[in-house]
Design a protein around this motif. Structure first.
Motif, PDB file in Angstrom:
ATOM      1  N   GLU A  81       4.795  17.029  22.607  1.00 40.15           N
ATOM      2  CA  GLU A  81       6.015  17.241  23.385  1.00 40.15           C
ATOM      3  C   GLU A  81       5.748  17.755  24.794  1.00 40.15           C
ATOM      4  OE1 GLU A  81       8.789  19.605  21.286  1.00 40.15           O
ATOM      5  OE2 GLU A  81       8.790  18.341  19.498  1.00 40.15           O
ATOM      6  N   THR A  82       4.505  18.186  25.094  1.00 44.72           N
ATOM      7  CA  THR A  82       4.277  18.811  26.403  1.00 44.72           C
ATOM      8  C   THR A  82       3.111  18.212  27.171  1.00 44.72           C
ATOM      9  OG1 THR A  82       2.813  20.474  25.429  1.00 44.72           O
ATOM     10  CG2 THR A  82       5.177  20.995  25.554  1.00 44.72           C
ATOM     11  N   ALA A  83       2.325  17.349  26.540  1.00 43.08           N
ATOM     12  CA  ALA A  83       1.073  16.889  27.150  1.00 43.08           C
ATOM     13  C   ALA A  83       1.325  16.222  28.492  1.00 43.08           C
ATOM     14  CB  ALA A  83       0.364  15.923  26.215  1.00 43.08           C
ATOM     15  N   LEU A  84       2.327  15.401  28.586  1.00 45.13           N
ATOM     16  CA  LEU A  84       2.546  14.651  29.818  1.00 45.13           C
ATOM     17  C   LEU A  84       3.017  15.561  30.938  1.00 45.13           C
ATOM     18  CD1 LEU A  84       2.302  11.787  30.843  1.00 45.13           C
ATOM     19  CD2 LEU A  84       4.739  11.444  30.373  1.00 45.13           C
ATOM     20  N   VAL A  85       3.750  16.633  30.582  1.00 42.76           N
ATOM     21  CA  VAL A  85       4.213  17.564  31.616  1.00 42.76           C
ATOM     22  C   VAL A  85       3.054  18.420  32.107  1.00 42.76           C
ATOM     23  CG1 VAL A  85       5.742  19.516  32.092  1.00 42.76           C
ATOM     24  CG2 VAL A  85       6.554  17.584  30.701  1.00 42.76           C
ATOM     25  N   ASN A  86       2.310  18.930  31.175  1.00 41.86           N
ATOM     26  CA  ASN A  86       1.253  19.861  31.531  1.00 41.86           C
ATOM     27  C   ASN A  86       0.022  19.163  32.110  1.00 41.86           C
ATOM     28  OD1 ASN A  86       2.683  22.152  30.674  1.00 41.86           O
ATOM     29  ND2 ASN A  86       1.994  21.882  28.541  1.00 41.86           N
ATOM     30  N   VAL A 155      13.315  28.518  35.825  1.00 43.25           N
ATOM     31  CA  VAL A 155      12.774  29.869  35.711  1.00 43.25           C
ATOM     32  C   VAL A 155      11.338  29.835  35.222  1.00 43.25           C
ATOM     33  CG1 VAL A 155      13.049  32.118  34.586  1.00 43.25           C
ATOM     34  CG2 VAL A 155      15.079  30.807  35.276  1.00 43.25           C
ATOM     35  N   HIS A 156      11.151  29.094  34.165  1.00 43.02           N
ATOM     36  CA  HIS A 156       9.827  29.043  33.551  1.00 43.02           C
ATOM     37  C   HIS A 156       8.953  28.050  34.308  1.00 43.02           C
ATOM     38  CE1 HIS A 156       6.729  28.479  30.477  1.00 43.02           C
ATOM     39  NE2 HIS A 156       7.160  29.665  29.946  1.00 43.02           N
ATOM     40  N   PRO A 157       7.642  28.328  34.417  1.00 43.62           N
ATOM     41  CA  PRO A 157       6.741  27.371  35.105  1.00 43.62           C
ATOM     42  C   PRO A 157       6.759  25.968  34.468  1.00 43.62           C
ATOM     43  CG  PRO A 157       5.646  29.478  34.755  1.00 43.62           C
ATOM     44  CD  PRO A 157       6.950  29.582  34.037  1.00 43.62           C
ATOM     45  N   TYR A 158       6.979  25.915  33.171  1.00 45.70           N
ATOM     46  CA  TYR A 158       7.027  24.590  32.516  1.00 45.70           C
ATOM     47  C   TYR A 158       8.196  23.779  33.026  1.00 45.70           C
ATOM     48  CZ  TYR A 158       7.230  21.009  28.932  1.00 45.70           C
ATOM     49  OH  TYR A 158       7.277  19.807  28.273  1.00 45.70           O
ATOM     50  N   GLU A 159       9.309  24.525  33.232  1.00 50.10           N
ATOM     51  CA  GLU A 159      10.479  23.810  33.727  1.00 50.10           C
ATOM     52  C   GLU A 159      10.215  23.236  35.115  1.00 50.10           C
ATOM     53  OE1 GLU A 159      13.927  26.243  33.653  1.00 50.10           O
ATOM     54  OE2 GLU A 159      14.100  26.234  31.468  1.00 50.10           O
ATOM     55  N   VAL A 160       9.438  23.993  35.908  1.00 52.49           N
ATOM     56  CA  VAL A 160       9.092  23.495  37.247  1.00 52.49           C
ATOM     57  C   VAL A 160       8.279  22.209  37.124  1.00 52.49           C
ATOM     58  CG1 VAL A 160       7.832  24.018  39.361  1.00 52.49           C
ATOM     59  CG2 VAL A 160       9.138  25.824  38.216  1.00 52.49           C
ATOM     60  N   LEU A 161       7.280  22.244  36.258  1.00 48.74           N
ATOM     61  CA  LEU A 161       6.455  21.044  36.057  1.00 48.74           C
ATOM     62  C   LEU A 161       7.277  19.893  35.489  1.00 48.74           C
ATOM     63  CD1 LEU A 161       3.207  22.658  34.566  1.00 48.74           C
ATOM     64  CD2 LEU A 161       3.517  21.728  36.874  1.00 48.74           C
ATOM     65  N   GLU A 162       8.198  20.236  34.602  1.00 46.40           N
ATOM     66  CA  GLU A 162       9.031  19.206  33.974  1.00 46.40           C
ATOM     67  C   GLU A 162       9.931  18.532  34.996  1.00 46.40           C
ATOM     68  OE1 GLU A 162      11.461  18.774  29.798  1.00 46.40           O
ATOM     69  OE2 GLU A 162      11.774  20.592  30.984  1.00 46.40           O
ATOM     70  N   ASN A 163      10.467  19.335  35.916  1.00 47.98           N
ATOM     71  CA  ASN A 163      11.321  18.760  36.955  1.00 47.98           C
ATOM     72  C   ASN A 163      10.512  17.867  37.903  1.00 47.98           C
ATOM     73  OD1 ASN A 163      13.595  19.974  35.921  1.00 47.98           O
ATOM     74  ND2 ASN A 163      13.478  21.752  37.300  1.00 47.98           N
ATOM     75  N   GLN A 164       9.262  18.199  38.071  1.00 48.87           N
ATOM     76  CA  GLN A 164       8.412  17.419  38.978  1.00 48.87           C
ATOM     77  C   GLN A 164       7.845  16.149  38.314  1.00 48.87           C
ATOM     78  OE1 GLN A 164       5.375  20.153  40.170  1.00 48.87           O
ATOM     79  NE2 GLN A 164       6.738  21.352  41.527  1.00 48.87           N
ATOM     80  N   LEU A 165       7.924  16.078  36.977  1.00 48.58           N
ATOM     81  CA  LEU A 165       7.288  14.982  36.241  1.00 48.58           C
ATOM     82  C   LEU A 165       7.738  13.593  36.701  1.00 48.58           C
ATOM     83  CD1 LEU A 165       5.383  14.016  34.032  1.00 48.58           C
ATOM     84  CD2 LEU A 165       7.266  14.245  32.383  1.00 48.58           C
ATOM     85  N   PRO A 166       9.029  13.303  36.895  1.00 47.94           N
ATOM     86  CA  PRO A 166       9.414  11.955  37.338  1.00 47.94           C
ATOM     87  C   PRO A 166       8.737  11.539  38.629  1.00 47.94           C
ATOM     88  CG  PRO A 166      11.346  13.113  36.542  1.00 47.94           C
ATOM     89  CD  PRO A 166      10.237  14.131  36.601  1.00 47.94           C
ATOM     90  N   SER A 167       8.696  12.482  39.593  1.00 49.70           N
ATOM     91  CA  SER A 167       8.046  12.145  40.866  1.00 49.70           C
ATOM     92  C   SER A 167       6.552  11.959  40.663  1.00 49.70           C
ATOM     93  CB  SER A 167       8.300  13.251  41.883  1.00 49.70           C
ATOM     94  OG  SER A 167       9.685  13.350  42.179  1.00 49.70           O
ATOM     95  N   VAL A 168       5.956  12.828  39.816  1.00 48.83           N
ATOM     96  CA  VAL A 168       4.528  12.700  39.548  1.00 48.83           C
ATOM     97  C   VAL A 168       4.234  11.339  38.907  1.00 48.83           C
ATOM     98  CG1 VAL A 168       2.612  13.604  38.163  1.00 48.83           C
ATOM     99  CG2 VAL A 168       4.147  15.181  39.368  1.00 48.83           C
ATOM    100  N   LEU A 169       5.119  10.948  37.981  1.00 48.17           N
ATOM    101  CA  LEU A 169       4.925   9.654  37.331  1.00 48.17           C
ATOM    102  C   LEU A 169       4.995   8.506  38.334  1.00 48.17           C
ATOM    103  CD1 LEU A 169       6.917   9.986  33.976  1.00 48.17           C
ATOM    104  CD2 LEU A 169       4.443   9.799  34.258  1.00 48.17           C
ATOM    105  N   VAL A 170       5.933   8.572  39.275  1.00 49.81           N
ATOM    106  CA  VAL A 170       6.038   7.525  40.291  1.00 49.81           C
ATOM    107  C   VAL A 170       4.755   7.466  41.097  1.00 49.81           C
ATOM    108  CG1 VAL A 170       7.250   6.807  42.381  1.00 49.81           C
ATOM    109  CG2 VAL A 170       8.543   7.595  40.398  1.00 49.81           C
ATOM    110  N   ASP A 171       4.257   8.660  41.481  1.00 48.50           N
ATOM    111  CA  ASP A 171       3.013   8.687  42.257  1.00 48.50           C
ATOM    112  C   ASP A 171       1.830   8.163  41.445  1.00 48.50           C
ATOM    113  OD1 ASP A 171       4.211   9.676  44.508  1.00 48.50           O
ATOM    114  OD2 ASP A 171       3.886  11.783  43.964  1.00 48.50           O
ATOM    115  N   GLU A 172       1.742   8.598  40.195  1.00 52.13           N
ATOM    116  CA  GLU A 172       0.612   8.193  39.382  1.00 52.13           C
ATOM    117  C   GLU A 172       0.651   6.678  39.084  1.00 52.13           C
ATOM    118  OE1 GLU A 172      -2.049   9.710  38.513  1.00 52.13           O
ATOM    119  OE2 GLU A 172      -1.501  11.657  39.338  1.00 52.13           O
ATOM    120  N   LEU A 173       1.841   6.204  38.840  1.00 58.57           N
ATOM    121  CA  LEU A 173       1.955   4.750  38.574  1.00 58.57           C
ATOM    122  C   LEU A 173       1.585   3.954  39.808  1.00 58.57           C
ATOM    123  CD1 LEU A 173       5.253   4.635  36.460  1.00 58.57           C
ATOM    124  CD2 LEU A 173       2.916   4.303  35.630  1.00 58.57           C
TER     125      LEU A 173
END
Length: 1242
Positions: A81-86, A155-173
């Motif tokens: 549930e967290t591998a792709l975010v982290n 609030v939580h650092p995970y939430e920050v990473l989770e919010n950034q995931l779509p953009s990260v995915l666009v960049d990585e793709l």
């Protein structure tokens, strides 16, 4: 709404089943398809696995995978549930590393022994990479949260990473796509597979790399699509910018990647197109392997789905944009980021790729072909292609145009109808109608067939109207023909959907191009194209309207102009006539005009009968078009109208009189076909009329049809039969066709007797049979073939039997006998075949011999013939092979049947019937007896008539039949040439008589013995025959051994009955005595030695009667006395000895009184003048039978004394010594007589 709720919204029964499926591994591209299952794609594919459908319906990509808390990716355990975010960047780094590892495997030496190991390594790498990308899809669907509250602060650092995931995915793709590069830039790869001993496919690393690239390109599109569907907002990338300098978004990346992917596919297709021949364009696919085909199908579904639910462009728009760049120069609008190879033929490639890609629309979301599926069209772009394809400025090549139009035709089959396509093409072809549209290096198969006949023109048009066209259309048809196929398909589909309005549009466009000037400009090729066009329109839409317009347009053509094209115009008109007939329409309008033209040409043909061949050939070309066409009209018409009679006008009467043999064959073939068709239609009509429960309306319609049939039949009688009747004795009409056609008219008279002309009434069938089957003046070749047709029709034979015409069987037998007897009559016009011992059937035409055999087989099935064989108790021949042998058996059976009859009335009736069988038999054989000699004919004649005389001897013994026997003997055995001794008979005739004479002699003897009234003339005839031929067949050398085959002796030898034998022998003996022994003076008749040899043989082969000795012995003794020729002396002595010995048999040692009387008369006639010869002869007799001579002692002594007394010189010492020598052979009686002579002092 959460993802599970969204999923349930789209669930169907089939999807619920799929969700219950246990997925072993995620889907991927694979070429390994098991064709036995009927699938078009691999079971692991995105289509067959249902992955595409789940993507479009926004369902969980892999509902049964990645459900554990941890997941193994690239050999490392990760929290699901967290591998792709982290660890997204780490995971994509590992992905690129695996890609690099797979690329390094390409450098390894791919020996066959290392293939399994390399395959396993490459497959493992590929599966890890594919699994990771599927994990990304599942993570987005299940675990990526949608932030609905824009003011929410993580609030939580995970939430920050989770919010950034779509953009990260666009960049990585984006980075991943840059890393792997373009499909078109991959090095050449081997897409084939190795197969090991266990039939497991082993692929090289290059194959795995290619297919992993395909997986990556497609899964990137899936991930980007899912991001957009999940978040419902634009996602900006932070690391990259697009080509325009704008920030990268998920939408721009999707569009950029989609364009690049299409460019890659186009580039790969271009490489394949360069190797494709235009003639094989639709059979040569553009996909290197099945996975590329699947990728095309996936793109079609995904892009069309996005265009329906968003402002995205459809698949065709995407493809059109890429294809348009192929026509642009380097300085033109923005070109795609991917360089595309400039094609040598952008038009051809565009047609090729669009046609093939359009076919992919038939596959549904599961990869299953569905022909009923509505296909999205791309007509707007195709119309532009079409206009460029026929652009005159750029020049149009037929070899290219065929391929373009073949593609267009295929698209018309896929898509909804488009009238604009027809309009664009017609603008081009209307200006080029006079072109042949041929390719110099490629012979056009269809053209020759089009020109041949009206039916082939119609067949070509029907072919154009087929729903499915031949894949080999490029080679078999011109571009104009393919245009006609397009026209037919578009108009039919448009009228099916929208009624007559589309046709009115097309009609206006086409009709407007034809006017008087345009019609006069048409060459022969142009006229052909003109007729093909309008025939096609007539086949598709309103035939009456089109045909009427064509006739109006043809009126524009001037007669002088029509000379060279007239044959084609007639073919075109006949093609329309055929179409009317096939559509069961009244042909009246066309028939009126066409039949009048035919009558005029037939009249000109008759007038030009003696003109030069070229002029006649010109007329015949037109007439044959009409004849062949009318035949097809009758054969294809479901029913006949009154207008059909117009086609059979008096032009045929004129035509028949002008035809030569080859032309007559054509006309008579036509006549036979029409007669057969009329009879067939009449039989069907009769069956319909005989059905129960036919209402008045139907009955009225059937009656009208019957009247129309009768009118057509009457026209045939009127215009054809009178000609056939006039040609019965001519050789102008081929015998076989004359017989066949006459037989067809006979059957027509049986079916429709009222239609026959008045001169054949009231029994037209019998009248026709009398004309062609029973008339003795008709050629036997005609009779044999005609009667074969007649006899094999059981209905006709039964009708004749029931008609009360009792003689039809006897008359048929008579005609058969004539046909057999005259089988060689046609040879009389050729050189004589003197080689008699060869196979005589070689002198008969093979066709006639076969026909005669068939007639014989059928005739032997007649009840009357069967009855004769049954009564005669002769083995019946069910299948007689030789007509001559069959005739012999039949004649013998008739003779035996007569002999078995008991009552006088039966015998009298049988004689009458037998004479009816023979008819004027002497007329049948008379041609053989003329100046032209046929060896085979003479042998047949003499042989058959000999068998007739012998077999029917008891019949000829009656007073009714004797006259015929006399005529046979006079005609065959005693003609004038035989009676004229100074003339030699022809060798073939003499040979034939020699072989058959025994039969005649035996038969005549039987007649003589059994004649109801003793007839001196008959006996005289027999004697004359023997007299004429006994000497003709004597051998040149007087040797008994050469007389074995003398026909007179054979007659005695082969006779089975005793009374006729004795009668014949008696007649022979009388003839010999009269002809050879009654000579005057001392000069003997010629060939005396040979006749003596004959007599000797005669007595050796038969029982000697004393009466015969009494008749012949004086002549033999006369020869011994008067003839000094050694051979005569020898043979006469032998005869004397044989007769004396023969007389001893049964005489009980007493000499026969007749024998003694003969010798006594001999002594009285010759004793005084030829005393020494007489004593010598009697010495010979004494050695055989002393008693005969002892009884003659007194006569001899008295003769001696009379001789001495007459001499007046007293005793004749020399004569007495000779006499004493004779007496010394007579024992005591001789001694006593010698003593008396010595004591006699008188």
């Amino acid at each position: 709404m959460d993802s599970s709720a969204a999923a349930s919204t789209f669930l169907t029964d089939s999807l619920e089943l799929e969700l219950g499926t246990e997925w072993c591994k995620p889907p991927c591209f694979s070429c390994a398809v098991d064709n036995r299952g009927g699938k078009n794609f691999s079971g692991e594919s995105y289509l067959c696995s249902g992955a595409l459908k789940r993507l479009i319906l926004n369902l969980d990509p892999l509902p049964t995978n990645f459900e554990e808390d941890t997941v193994e990716i690239f050999g490392i355990q990760w929290v699901t549930e967290t591998a792709l975010v982290n660890s997204s960047r780490e995971l994509f780094h590992l992905f690129r590393q695996q890609l690099y590892n797979l690329e390094t495997l390409l450098q390894a030496n791919c020996d066959f022994g290392k293939v399994p190991n390399l395959h396993c390594k490459a497959d493992s790498i590929r599966q890890q990479c594919v699994t990771f990308l599927h994990y990304v899809k599942v993570f987005i669907f299940r675990y990526l949260k949608v932030q609905n509250d824009e003011g929410h602060v993580p609030v939580h650092p995970y939430e920050v990473l989770e919010n950034q995931l779509p953009s990260v995915l666009v960049d990585e793709l984006r980075g991943l796509l840059l890393y792997i590069g373009h499909l078109s830039e991959l090095p050449s790869i081997n897409i084939g597979a190795f197969v090991n001993q266990n039939q497991i496919k082993l692929f090289p690393p290059s194959w795995h790399l290619l297919h992993l690239h395909l997986d990556v390109h497609w899964l990137v599109l899936e991930i980007l699509h899912m991001l957009g569907e999940k978040l419902k907002q634009v996602i900006f990338g932070h690391q990259f910018m697009n080509l325009a300098g704008d920030n990268l978004t998920n939408i721009s990346l999707f569009e950029e990647h989609c364009e690049n992917l299409l460019c890659d596919l186009i580039s790969l297709s271009l490489n394949r197109y360069d190797k494709v021949r235009p003639s094989e364009s639709l059979m040569s696919h553009h996909c290197p392997c099945l996975c590329f085909k699947e990728l095309w199908v996936l793109l079609i579904h995904l892009l069309d789905h996005r265009s329906k639910w968003s402002f995205s462009e459809s698949f065709w728009n995407w493809l059109n944009k890429v294809l348009k760049t192929l026509f642009e120069k380097s300085s033109d609008q923005r070109r795609p980021s991917v360089p595309i190879i400039q094609p040598r033929d952008p038009l051809g490639f565009s047609w090729w790729i669009i046609t093939h890609v359009a076919s992919f629309y038939q596959f549904d979301r599961h990869g299953v072909p569905d022909e009923m599926r509505q296909m999205e069209s791309n007509w707007s772009f195709v119309e532009e292609l079409l206009k460029k394809s026929i652009s005159i400025q750029e020049g149009v090549l037929e070899e290219q145009l065929r391929m373009y139009l073949h593609c267009c035709l295929t698209l018309c089959d896929f898509w909804e109808p488009n009238i604009a396509v027809v309009t664009i093409l017609w603008e081009y072809y209307s200006k080029n109608l006079n072109s042949s549209f041929s390719i110099s290096w490629l012979p056009l198969k269809g053209l020759s067939n089009i020109i041949k006949s009206p039916s082939s023109m119609l067949e070509m048009v029907k072919t154009c109207c087929f729903d499915k066209q031949d894949h080999n259309l490029y080679k078999s048809s011109s571009s104009y023909t393919i245009f006609l196929c397009i026209l037919a398909k578009v108009v039919k589909k448009a009228m099916k959907n929208n009624g007559p309005h589309p046709w009115k549009q097309v009609k206006g466009r086409i009709y407007s191009k034809f006017h008087q000037k345009r019609m006069e400009e048409l060459t022969e090729v142009g006229l052909q194209n003109f007729f093909n066009l309008f025939l096609l329109l007539a086949a598709v839409v309103e035939v009456e309207d089109v045909a009427s317009h064509v006739l109006d347009l043809l009126n524009f053509l001037k007669p002088a102009f029509m000379t060279s094209q007239k044959a084609l115009i007639w073919k075109g008109q006949m093609a329309f006539l055929l179409m009317y007939a096939q559509k069961n329409l009244d042909i009246g309008v066309l028939a009126d005009r066409f039949s009048c033209a035919f009558r005029e040409k037939a009249k000109e043909f008759l007038v030009s009968k003696n003109d030069e061949m070229a002029q006649r050939q010109t007329f015949w070309t037109l007439l044959s078009i009409y004849i062949d066409g009318v035949q097809e009209v009758f054969e294809t018409s479901y029913c006949l109208y009154a207008s059909h009679e117009k086609l059979l006008n008096d032009g045929f009467s004129m035509l028949l009189r002008a035809c030569r043999e080859s032309e007559l064959r054509t006309v008579l073939n036509f006549l036979q076909a029409v007669l057969a068709r009329i009879r067939s239609m009449h039989q069907q009509l009769c069956q319909e009329l005989q059905r129960d429960g036919v209402d008045l309306i139907v009955q009225s319609s059937l009656s009208a049809k019957e009247r129309h049939l009768a009118a057509v039949a009457s026209a045939l009688w009127r215009h054809f039969f009178s000609f056939l009747k006039s040609q019965r004795m001519s050789q102008a009409v081929p015998f076989s066709q004359l017989a066949d056609t006459a037989a067809d008219f006979t059957l027509l008279a049986m079916d429709m007797p009222s239609t026959a002309p008045s001169d054949l009434q009231p029994q037209p069938v019998i009248s026709i049979i009398q004309l062609f089957g029973w008339d003795d003046i008709i050629w036997p070749q005609v009779v044999a073939r005609y009667l074969s047709h007649f006899l094999q029709n059981s209905t006709l034979c039964e009708a004749l039997s029931q008609s009360g015409y009792v003689s039809f069987q006897a008359l048929t037998v008579r005609s058969w006998i004539r046909c057999v007897l005259q089988m060689y009559i046609k040879n009389l016009s050729g050189p004589d075949d003197l080689f008699i011992d060869k196979n005589l059937e070689q002198a008969v035409e093979k066709e006639y011999m076969e026909q005669l055999t068939e007639l014989t087989r059928l005739l032997f099935k007649l009840p009357e013939v069967k009855s004769i064989f049954s009564k005669a108790q002769i083995e019946y021949l069910p299948i007689p092979e030789d007509p001559k042998k069959a005739l012999v058996r039949f004649l013998e059976a008739v003779g035996i049947t007569y002999g078995n009859l008991q009552t006088l009335s039966d015998k009298s009736a049988m004689v009458t019937k037998s004479l009816e069988y023979l008819g004027e038999v002497l007329k049948y054989i008379k041609p053989y007896l003329g100046k032209k000699v046929s060896s085979a004919g003479l042998q047949l004649t003499y042989g058959m008539m000999g068998i007739l005389v012998k077999s029917w001897a008891q019949i000829f013994a009656t007073s009714k039949a004797q006259k015929l026997l006399f005529r046979i003997i006079d005609c065959l055995l005693l003609p004038h040439t035989v009676l004229q001794q100074e003339k030699e008979l022809p060798a073939p005739m003499l040979t034939a008589i020699q072989k058959s004479l025994p039969l005649y002699l035996q038969g005549m003897c039987i007649v003589c013995c059994q004649s109801q009234n003793p007839n001196a003339y008959l006996n005289q005839l027999l004697g004359n025959v023997i007299e004429q031929y006994i000497g003709r067949f004597l051998p040149a050398s007087p040797y008994v051994s050469d007389l074995g085959q003398h026909p007179v002796l054979l007659a005695l030898r082969n006779s089975t009955t005793i009374p006729p034998t004795s009668s014949l022998k008696k007649c022979i003996v009388q003839v010999i005595r009269k002809s050879y022994f009654d000579y005057k003076g001392s000069s003997p008749p010629p060939r005396l030695a040979s006749i003596l040899a004959f007599i000797l043989q005669l007595f050796k082969e038969t029982n000697t009667d004393i009466c015969e000795v009494e008749l012949l012995l004086p002549g033999i003794l006369k020869c011994l006395v008067l003839v000094n020729e050694p051979q005569v002396k020898r043979l006469a002595t032998e005869n004397l000895q044989y007769m004396v010995k023969a007389c001893q048999v049964g005489s009980e040692a007493e000499p026969a009184a007749q024998l003694t009387s003969v010798f006594r008369q001999f002594i009285q006639d010759y004793g005084m003048r030829y005393d020494y010869q007489v004593y010598s002869i009697l010495e010979t007799v004494a050695t055989l039978d002393q008693q005969v001579v002892i009884h003659l002692i007194s006569t001899l002594t008295q003769s001696l004394k009379d001789s001495e007394r007459k001499g007046g010189l007293g005793r004749n010492i020399a004569q007495r010594e000779a006499y004493s020598k004779l007496l010394s052979h007579l024992g005591p009686m001789g001694q006593d007589e010698m003593q008396k002579l010595e004591n006699d002092n008188t």
